[in-house]
Motif scaffolding. Structure first.
Motif, PDB file in Angstrom:
ATOM      1  N   GLN A   1     -45.026  29.256  30.338  1.00  0.00           N
ATOM      2  CA  GLN A   1     -45.625  28.210  29.505  1.00  0.00           C
ATOM      3  C   GLN A   1     -47.142  28.155  29.714  1.00  0.00           C
ATOM      4  O   GLN A   1     -47.898  27.979  28.768  1.00  0.00           O
ATOM      5  CB  GLN A   1     -44.982  26.867  29.898  1.00  0.00           C
ATOM      6  CG  GLN A   1     -45.405  25.715  29.041  1.00  0.00           C
ATOM      7  CD  GLN A   1     -44.532  24.479  29.275  1.00  0.00           C
ATOM      8  OE1 GLN A   1     -43.697  24.437  30.173  1.00  0.00           O
ATOM      9  NE2 GLN A   1     -44.724  23.471  28.467  1.00  0.00           N
TER      10      GLN A   1
ATOM     11  N   GLU B   1     -42.134  28.069  25.383  1.00  0.00           N
ATOM     12  CA  GLU B   1     -43.068  27.513  24.387  1.00  0.00           C
ATOM     13  C   GLU B   1     -44.133  28.509  23.953  1.00  0.00           C
ATOM     14  O   GLU B   1     -45.324  28.296  24.148  1.00  0.00           O
ATOM     15  CB  GLU B   1     -43.686  26.232  24.924  1.00  0.00           C
ATOM     16  CG  GLU B   1     -42.584  25.223  25.134  1.00  0.00           C
ATOM     17  CD  GLU B   1     -43.066  23.833  25.416  1.00  0.00           C
ATOM     18  OE1 GLU B   1     -44.109  23.463  24.894  1.00  0.00           O
ATOM     19  OE2 GLU B   1     -42.366  23.144  26.145  1.00  0.00           O
TER      20      GLU B   1
ATOM     21  N   THR C   1     -38.405  24.253  31.486  1.00  0.00           N
ATOM     22  CA  THR C   1     -39.120  25.193  32.346  1.00  0.00           C
ATOM     23  C   THR C   1     -38.379  25.370  33.675  1.00  0.00           C
ATOM     24  O   THR C   1     -38.302  26.484  34.204  1.00  0.00           O
ATOM     25  CB  THR C   1     -40.572  24.713  32.574  1.00  0.00           C
ATOM     26  OG1 THR C   1     -41.216  24.652  31.296  1.00  0.00           O
ATOM     27  CG2 THR C   1     -41.349  25.656  33.472  1.00  0.00           C
TER      28      THR C   1
HETATM   29 MG   LIG Z   1     -41.851  23.218  30.154  1.00  0.00          MG
END
Ligand SMILES: [Mg+2]
Ligand SMILES: Nc1ncnc2c1ncn2[C@@H]1O[C@H](COP(=O)(O)OP(=O)(O)OP(=O)(O)O)[C@@H](O)[C@H]1O
Length: 309
Positions: free
Chosen positions: A85, A160, A45
């Motif tokens: 995410q 994700e 991230t």
């Molecule tokens: Mg992440």
């Protein structure tokens, strides 16, 4: 093919000094799908947020379509779409308005046919007038994708996208990703699901502890999966592999009671017959033999645990 995204020696230290990215370099070709695999806290991230300009890098450079993400932020950012995410949607907003709003944020003129097309592609057209809070989790994720596509980015980051999504919807997402690719969008997605990388990626990258450990063509990785291991269990432990077996390139397990032989399942000759003959000739007594196939998961776990030790 030209690189649409070029990341060079990227470092990020958070306040307090924690170094979440330790010199990441990566080139992404236009039109490819790259899956980034990595454990929790690997820096996925952080990497995506840096490329999208949400986090300022400590050093290094990122170029999107030739534009520097720092010096030429607006031009670089306009080329990038981000599906975060965390789901961060306004609960009372109507789906279609939320997507229109995202386009407006980039100063792009209204384009209703495009919004319609995006919503249809993501099977959200029927829900266009629903409030976000009325949607299921999977639908919310698709709204995030619709919003990320509203300004027609050339590079789409999906952080994700299928976490906590059921098997069926996950497959739907894979189809959506494939369609976007067919439409010329370059896609970088992070995932914990190895089968997701297997299913849709052109290339697979592994990141752990702020470093890229490997970036490889998926098919090459799959060819490595062709490796199989034969385990020759011995009736009594030995201290080392007898020199007469040196040509077979064997490994002895820690207990000393099994010889491990790796071979290519696709090879014409696996060498197993010769190996077993030579094992007997060396005076070793077999207790059992077993085989196992290595998987992308083994490669991944091996890489990541090697990094930690
Ligand atoms: Mg992440
Ligand atoms: N704002 C922040 N301040 C300090 N440390 C942070 C911050 N954000 C992330 N980190 C740390 O940086 C490291 C990388 O975090 P990051 O969120 O990039 O990992 P990730 O690979 O996306 O993990 P996950 O799979 O859990 O989403 C972690 O150790 C995390 O604790």
């Amino acid at each position: 093919m030209a690189a649409i995204l070029s990341i060079s020696d990227l470092r990020k230290s958070y306040e307090g000094g924690f170094e979440a990215l330790k010199g990441v370099s990566l080139d992404i070709d236009e039109g490819e799908i790259l899956a980034l695999l990595g454990p929790n806290g690997a820096g996925k991230t952080t990497l995506i947020s840096t490329v999208c300009g949400i986090i300022t890098p400590t050093s290094g450079s990122v170029r999107v379509g030739g534009h520097c993400i720092i010096e030429d932020f607006r031009a670089a950012r306009a080329l990038v779409g981000l599906v975060p995410q965390e789901i961060n949607l306004e609960p009372f907003e109507k789906v279609i308005n939320s997507v229109r709003f995202s386009r407006g944020l980039f100063g792009k003129p209204k384009n209703e046919p495009l919004i319609e097309d995006i919503l249809k592609k993501l099977s959200l057209w029927d829900k266009r007038n629903a409030q976000v809070k009325e949607l299921s989790g999977g639908m919310k994720r698709r709204v995030l994708i619709a919003k990320a596509l509203a300004h027609e980015p050339r590079v789409l980051f999906l952080d994700e996208p299928t976490a906590g999504v059921d098997v069926e919807l996950r497959k739907d997402m894979w189809e959506v990703v494939q369609e976007l690719k067919d439409g010329g969008v370059t896609i970088i997605l992070t995932t914990h699901y190895i089968e997701e990388a297997e299913a849709i990626a052109d290339r697979v990258g592994v990141i752990a502890d702020g470093q890229i450990l490997l970036v490889k063509d998926k098919d090459d990785l799959m060819a490595q999966l062709g490796q199989k291991q034969l385990c020759v269990h011995l009736s009594a432990p030995i201290k080392e592999v007898p020199s007469s077996l040196a040509t077979h390139d064997l490994e002895l397990n820690q207990e000393g009671d099994a010889l491990i032989y790796s071979y290519d399942t696709k090879a014409e000759r696996t060498g197993i017959t010769a190996l077993l003959n030579d094992v007997a000739a060396a005076g070793l007594v077999l207790a059992d033999v077993s085989t196992r196939q290595s998987s992308l998961e083994d490669i991944f776990v091996g890489l990541v645990s090697g990094e930690k030790s």
